[in-house]
Design an enzyme around this catalytic site. Sequence first.
Site, PDB file in Angstrom:
ATOM      1  N   LEU A 112      -2.962  58.002  60.904  1.00  0.00           N
ATOM      2  CA  LEU A 112      -3.948  57.889  59.828  1.00  0.00           C
ATOM      3  C   LEU A 112      -4.376  59.309  59.498  1.00  0.00           C
ATOM      4  CD1 LEU A 112      -6.203  54.899  61.016  1.00  0.00           C
ATOM      5  CD2 LEU A 112      -4.496  54.881  59.187  1.00  0.00           C
ATOM      6  N   ASP A 113      -4.703  59.564  58.228  1.00  0.00           N
ATOM      7  CA  ASP A 113      -5.197  60.890  57.834  1.00  0.00           C
ATOM      8  C   ASP A 113      -6.483  61.189  58.582  1.00  0.00           C
ATOM      9  OD1 ASP A 113      -3.250  60.714  55.875  1.00  0.00           O
ATOM     10  OD2 ASP A 113      -4.698  60.147  54.317  1.00  0.00           O
ATOM     11  N   LYS A 114      -6.787  62.473  58.658  1.00  0.00           N
ATOM     12  CA  LYS A 114      -8.035  62.889  59.302  1.00  0.00           C
ATOM     13  C   LYS A 114      -9.228  62.150  58.679  1.00  0.00           C
ATOM     14  CE  LYS A 114     -10.416  67.147  60.535  1.00  0.00           C
ATOM     15  NZ  LYS A 114     -10.447  68.606  60.404  1.00  0.00           N
ATOM     16  N   ARG A 199      -3.520  56.782  49.201  1.00  0.00           N
ATOM     17  CA  ARG A 199      -4.199  57.740  48.293  1.00  0.00           C
ATOM     18  C   ARG A 199      -3.302  58.075  47.111  1.00  0.00           C
ATOM     19  NH1 ARG A 199      -8.655  59.741  51.500  1.00  0.00           N
ATOM     20  NH2 ARG A 199      -8.228  59.193  53.657  1.00  0.00           N
TER      21      ARG A 199
END
Length: 245
Positions: A112-114, A199
Amino acid sequence: MSKALMARLDRLLANLGYGSRKDVQALVAGGKVVLDGKVLKDAGLRIAVDATLPERMTIRGAPVDPPAPLVLIMHKPLGVTCSHKEDGEKIYDLLPRRWRLRDPGLSTVGRLDKETSGLILITDDGDFLHRVISPKRHVPKTYLATLDRPLAGAEDEVFAAGTLMLDGEEKPLLPAVLDVVDAKTARLTITEGRYHQVRRMFAAVGNHVVALHRERIGGLTLPADLEPGQHRILPAAEAEAVFDV
Ligand code: URA
Protein backbone atom coordinates in the site's frame (compact mmCIF):
# COMPACT_ATOMS: atom_id res chain seq x y z
CA MET A 1 -4.60 -29.24 11.21
CA SER A 2 -1.07 -27.87 10.95
CA LYS A 3 1.75 -30.22 9.98
CA ALA A 4 4.63 -30.54 12.45
CA LEU A 5 8.14 -30.20 11.04
CA MET A 6 11.20 -31.29 12.98
CA ALA A 7 13.85 -28.68 13.79
CA ARG A 8 16.97 -28.43 15.93
CA LEU A 9 16.19 -26.28 18.95
CA ASP A 10 19.17 -23.89 18.58
CA ARG A 11 18.48 -23.39 14.86
CA LEU A 12 14.77 -22.84 15.47
CA LEU A 13 15.35 -20.19 18.14
CA ALA A 14 18.09 -18.46 16.13
CA ASN A 15 15.70 -18.30 13.14
CA LEU A 16 13.03 -16.79 15.38
CA GLY A 17 15.41 -13.96 16.27
CA TYR A 18 16.39 -15.02 19.81
CA GLY A 19 20.09 -14.48 18.99
CA SER A 20 22.96 -16.30 17.31
CA ARG A 21 23.23 -20.09 17.62
CA LYS A 22 25.76 -19.40 20.42
CA ASP A 23 23.36 -17.01 22.19
CA VAL A 24 20.54 -19.54 22.15
CA GLN A 25 22.85 -22.33 23.28
CA ALA A 26 23.61 -20.14 26.31
CA LEU A 27 19.88 -19.57 26.78
CA VAL A 28 19.26 -23.32 26.84
CA ALA A 29 22.26 -23.98 29.12
CA GLY A 30 20.84 -21.34 31.48
CA GLY A 31 17.60 -23.32 31.81
CA LYS A 32 15.49 -20.59 30.15
CA VAL A 33 13.80 -22.82 27.57
CA VAL A 34 10.89 -24.96 28.74
CA LEU A 35 8.91 -27.41 26.59
CA ASP A 36 5.78 -29.15 27.87
CA GLY A 37 6.72 -28.13 31.42
CA LYS A 38 10.29 -29.53 31.23
CA VAL A 39 13.46 -27.46 31.20
CA LEU A 40 15.41 -28.33 28.03
CA LYS A 41 19.14 -28.88 28.45
CA ASP A 42 20.22 -29.95 24.95
CA ALA A 43 20.28 -27.19 22.33
CA GLY A 44 20.76 -29.84 19.65
CA LEU A 45 17.49 -31.57 20.47
CA ARG A 46 15.16 -32.03 17.51
CA ILE A 47 11.63 -30.96 18.28
CA ALA A 48 8.32 -30.99 16.44
CA VAL A 49 7.39 -27.47 15.30
CA ASP A 50 3.88 -26.40 14.42
CA ALA A 51 1.52 -23.50 15.10
CA THR A 52 0.82 -24.81 18.62
CA LEU A 53 4.44 -24.37 19.74
CA PRO A 54 3.77 -21.09 21.66
CA GLU A 55 1.26 -23.03 23.80
CA ARG A 56 3.94 -25.59 24.68
CA MET A 57 7.23 -23.71 24.88
CA THR A 58 8.35 -20.75 26.95
CA ILE A 59 11.54 -18.71 26.72
CA ARG A 60 12.45 -16.86 29.90
CA GLY A 61 8.91 -17.58 31.07
CA ALA A 62 7.14 -16.06 28.03
CA PRO A 63 5.50 -18.06 25.20
CA VAL A 64 7.92 -18.60 22.31
CA ASP A 65 7.18 -16.50 19.22
CA PRO A 66 4.99 -18.19 16.60
CA PRO A 67 7.07 -20.26 14.17
CA ALA A 68 6.95 -20.00 10.38
CA PRO A 69 4.75 -20.09 8.39
CA LEU A 70 3.21 -16.95 9.82
CA VAL A 71 0.50 -14.74 8.30
CA LEU A 72 -0.41 -11.46 10.00
CA ILE A 73 -3.31 -9.16 9.26
CA MET A 74 -2.53 -5.52 9.97
CA HIS A 75 -4.43 -2.25 9.88
CA LYS A 76 -1.80 -0.16 8.13
CA PRO A 77 -1.83 3.39 9.45
CA LEU A 78 -1.11 6.41 7.26
CA GLY A 79 2.50 7.54 6.95
CA VAL A 80 4.38 4.21 7.08
CA THR A 81 5.96 2.51 4.08
CA CYS A 82 5.68 -1.14 3.09
CA SER A 83 9.20 -1.16 1.69
CA HIS A 84 12.20 -2.57 3.56
CA LYS A 85 14.41 -0.04 1.75
CA GLU A 86 12.72 3.37 1.78
CA ASP A 87 13.55 5.99 4.39
CA GLY A 88 11.10 6.86 7.13
CA GLU A 89 8.92 4.72 9.39
CA LYS A 90 8.32 1.24 8.06
CA ILE A 91 5.41 -1.09 8.64
CA TYR A 92 7.92 -3.57 10.11
CA ASP A 93 8.70 -1.05 12.88
CA LEU A 94 5.16 -1.69 14.17
CA LEU A 95 5.92 -5.38 14.82
CA PRO A 96 7.73 -6.79 17.86
CA ARG A 97 11.47 -6.00 17.54
CA ARG A 98 12.57 -9.63 17.47
CA TRP A 99 10.34 -10.34 14.46
CA ARG A 100 12.60 -8.17 12.30
CA LEU A 101 15.40 -10.69 12.88
CA ARG A 102 13.44 -13.76 11.76
CA ASP A 103 14.63 -16.07 9.02
CA PRO A 104 12.67 -16.48 6.78
CA GLY A 105 11.90 -12.77 7.02
CA LEU A 106 8.48 -11.13 6.98
CA SER A 107 7.26 -9.21 3.91
CA THR A 108 4.05 -7.45 3.02
CA VAL A 109 1.78 -9.22 0.55
CA GLY A 110 1.88 -6.55 -2.15
CA ARG A 111 2.09 -2.95 -1.02
CA LEU A 112 0.00 0.00 0.00
CA ASP A 113 1.26 3.54 -0.63
CA LYS A 114 2.65 5.44 2.32
CA GLU A 115 -0.54 7.55 2.35
CA THR A 116 -2.97 4.62 2.04
CA SER A 117 -4.40 2.99 5.15
CA GLY A 118 -6.18 -0.31 5.73
CA LEU A 119 -5.87 -4.04 5.32
CA ILE A 120 -2.42 -5.43 4.64
CA LEU A 121 -1.15 -8.97 5.05
CA ILE A 122 2.41 -9.67 6.20
CA THR A 123 3.96 -13.11 5.88
CA ASP A 124 7.10 -15.22 5.78
CA ASP A 125 5.30 -17.77 3.60
CA GLY A 126 6.50 -17.20 0.03
CA ASP A 127 4.01 -19.65 -1.43
CA PHE A 128 1.04 -17.89 0.21
CA LEU A 129 2.37 -14.46 -0.81
CA HIS A 130 2.73 -15.45 -4.45
CA ARG A 131 -0.68 -17.07 -4.56
CA VAL A 132 -2.30 -13.83 -3.33
CA ILE A 133 -0.47 -11.46 -5.68
CA SER A 134 -0.35 -13.78 -8.70
CA PRO A 135 -1.76 -11.90 -11.71
CA LYS A 136 -3.41 -15.18 -12.75
CA ARG A 137 -5.62 -15.40 -9.68
CA HIS A 138 -7.26 -11.96 -9.93
CA VAL A 139 -7.82 -11.73 -6.17
CA PRO A 140 -10.18 -8.73 -5.74
CA LYS A 141 -9.16 -5.83 -3.50
CA THR A 142 -11.68 -3.23 -2.36
CA TYR A 143 -10.70 0.36 -1.57
CA LEU A 144 -12.71 3.21 -0.10
CA ALA A 145 -11.69 6.36 -1.95
CA THR A 146 -12.45 9.90 -0.87
CA LEU A 147 -12.34 12.25 -3.84
CA ASP A 148 -11.50 15.88 -4.34
CA ARG A 149 -14.39 16.52 -6.73
CA PRO A 150 -17.91 15.08 -7.03
CA LEU A 151 -18.23 12.01 -9.26
CA ALA A 152 -19.39 12.90 -12.77
CA GLY A 153 -21.68 9.87 -13.09
CA ALA A 154 -20.14 7.71 -15.81
CA GLU A 155 -17.03 6.52 -13.92
CA ASP A 156 -18.59 3.13 -13.13
CA GLU A 157 -19.01 2.40 -16.86
CA VAL A 158 -15.50 3.62 -17.70
CA PHE A 159 -13.97 1.40 -15.00
CA ALA A 160 -16.15 -1.61 -15.89
CA ALA A 161 -15.35 -1.46 -19.60
CA GLY A 162 -11.93 -3.14 -19.43
CA THR A 163 -10.56 -0.60 -21.90
CA LEU A 164 -9.15 2.13 -19.63
CA MET A 165 -5.48 2.84 -20.36
CA LEU A 166 -3.34 4.38 -17.66
CA ASP A 167 -0.64 6.89 -18.62
CA GLY A 168 2.55 5.19 -19.73
CA GLU A 169 1.04 1.68 -19.89
CA GLU A 170 0.52 -0.57 -22.87
CA LYS A 171 -2.28 -2.84 -21.67
CA PRO A 172 -5.76 -1.67 -20.67
CA LEU A 173 -6.93 -2.29 -17.13
CA LEU A 174 -9.13 -5.25 -16.38
CA PRO A 175 -12.76 -4.37 -15.58
CA ALA A 176 -13.22 -2.90 -12.09
CA VAL A 177 -16.37 -2.33 -10.05
CA LEU A 178 -17.28 1.11 -8.69
CA ASP A 179 -19.94 1.47 -5.97
CA VAL A 180 -20.86 5.06 -5.26
CA VAL A 181 -21.23 5.88 -1.57
CA ASP A 182 -21.91 9.61 -1.93
CA ALA A 183 -20.91 12.43 -4.30
CA LYS A 184 -17.25 12.35 -3.25
CA THR A 185 -16.86 8.82 -1.85
CA ALA A 186 -16.76 5.50 -3.67
CA ARG A 187 -15.72 1.89 -3.22
CA LEU A 188 -13.57 0.52 -6.00
CA THR A 189 -12.83 -3.17 -6.44
CA ILE A 190 -9.88 -4.05 -8.66
CA THR A 191 -8.32 -7.41 -9.49
CA GLU A 192 -4.84 -6.20 -10.44
CA GLY A 193 -2.08 -4.50 -8.50
CA ARG A 194 -0.58 -1.91 -10.80
CA TYR A 195 1.51 0.92 -9.38
CA HIS A 196 -0.73 3.53 -7.63
CA GLN A 197 -3.59 1.93 -9.53
CA VAL A 198 -6.59 3.41 -7.72
CA ARG A 199 -5.17 6.94 -7.63
CA ARG A 200 -4.27 6.73 -11.32
CA MET A 201 -7.70 5.39 -12.26
CA PHE A 202 -9.44 8.37 -10.68
CA ALA A 203 -6.85 10.71 -12.22
CA ALA A 204 -7.71 9.17 -15.61
CA VAL A 205 -11.34 10.29 -15.18
CA GLY A 206 -10.34 13.81 -14.10
CA ASN A 207 -10.57 13.40 -10.35
CA HIS A 208 -8.10 13.21 -7.48
CA VAL A 209 -8.02 10.81 -4.53
CA VAL A 210 -7.59 12.68 -1.24
CA ALA A 211 -7.84 9.62 1.04
CA LEU A 212 -7.55 5.91 0.31
CA HIS A 213 -8.29 2.98 2.59
CA ARG A 214 -8.25 -0.75 1.74
CA GLU A 215 -11.18 -2.58 3.28
CA ARG A 216 -10.96 -6.02 1.78
CA ILE A 217 -8.73 -8.59 0.05
CA GLY A 218 -10.71 -11.47 -1.47
CA GLY A 219 -12.94 -12.90 1.25
CA LEU A 220 -11.00 -11.19 4.06
CA THR A 221 -12.33 -7.92 5.54
CA LEU A 222 -10.38 -5.63 7.85
CA PRO A 223 -11.79 -6.37 11.32
CA ALA A 224 -13.58 -3.33 12.79
CA ASP A 225 -11.76 -3.79 16.11
CA LEU A 226 -8.27 -3.75 14.59
CA GLU A 227 -7.04 -0.20 15.20
CA PRO A 228 -4.51 1.55 12.91
CA GLY A 229 -1.07 0.11 13.64
CA GLN A 230 -2.42 -3.07 15.24
CA HIS A 231 -1.90 -6.56 13.87
CA ARG A 232 -3.08 -10.04 14.65
CA ILE A 233 -1.92 -13.55 13.68
CA LEU A 234 -4.17 -15.18 11.09
CA PRO A 235 -4.46 -18.95 11.51
CA ALA A 236 -3.79 -20.71 8.18
CA ALA A 237 -7.47 -21.59 7.62
CA GLU A 238 -8.52 -17.94 8.10
CA ALA A 239 -5.79 -16.70 5.76
CA GLU A 240 -7.19 -18.97 3.03
CA ALA A 241 -10.36 -16.82 3.13
CA VAL A 242 -8.48 -14.50 0.78
CA PHE A 243 -9.24 -17.01 -1.97
CA ASP A 244 -12.95 -17.38 -1.06
CA VAL A 245 -14.47 -15.11 -3.67
N1 URA B 1 -3.92 1.93 -5.41
C1 URA B 1 -3.27 3.05 -5.04
O1 URA B 1 -3.29 4.04 -5.77
N2 URA B 1 -2.60 3.04 -3.89
C2 URA B 1 -2.56 2.00 -3.05
O2 URA B 1 -1.93 2.07 -1.99
C3 URA B 1 -3.25 0.83 -3.43
C4 URA B 1 -3.92 0.82 -4.62
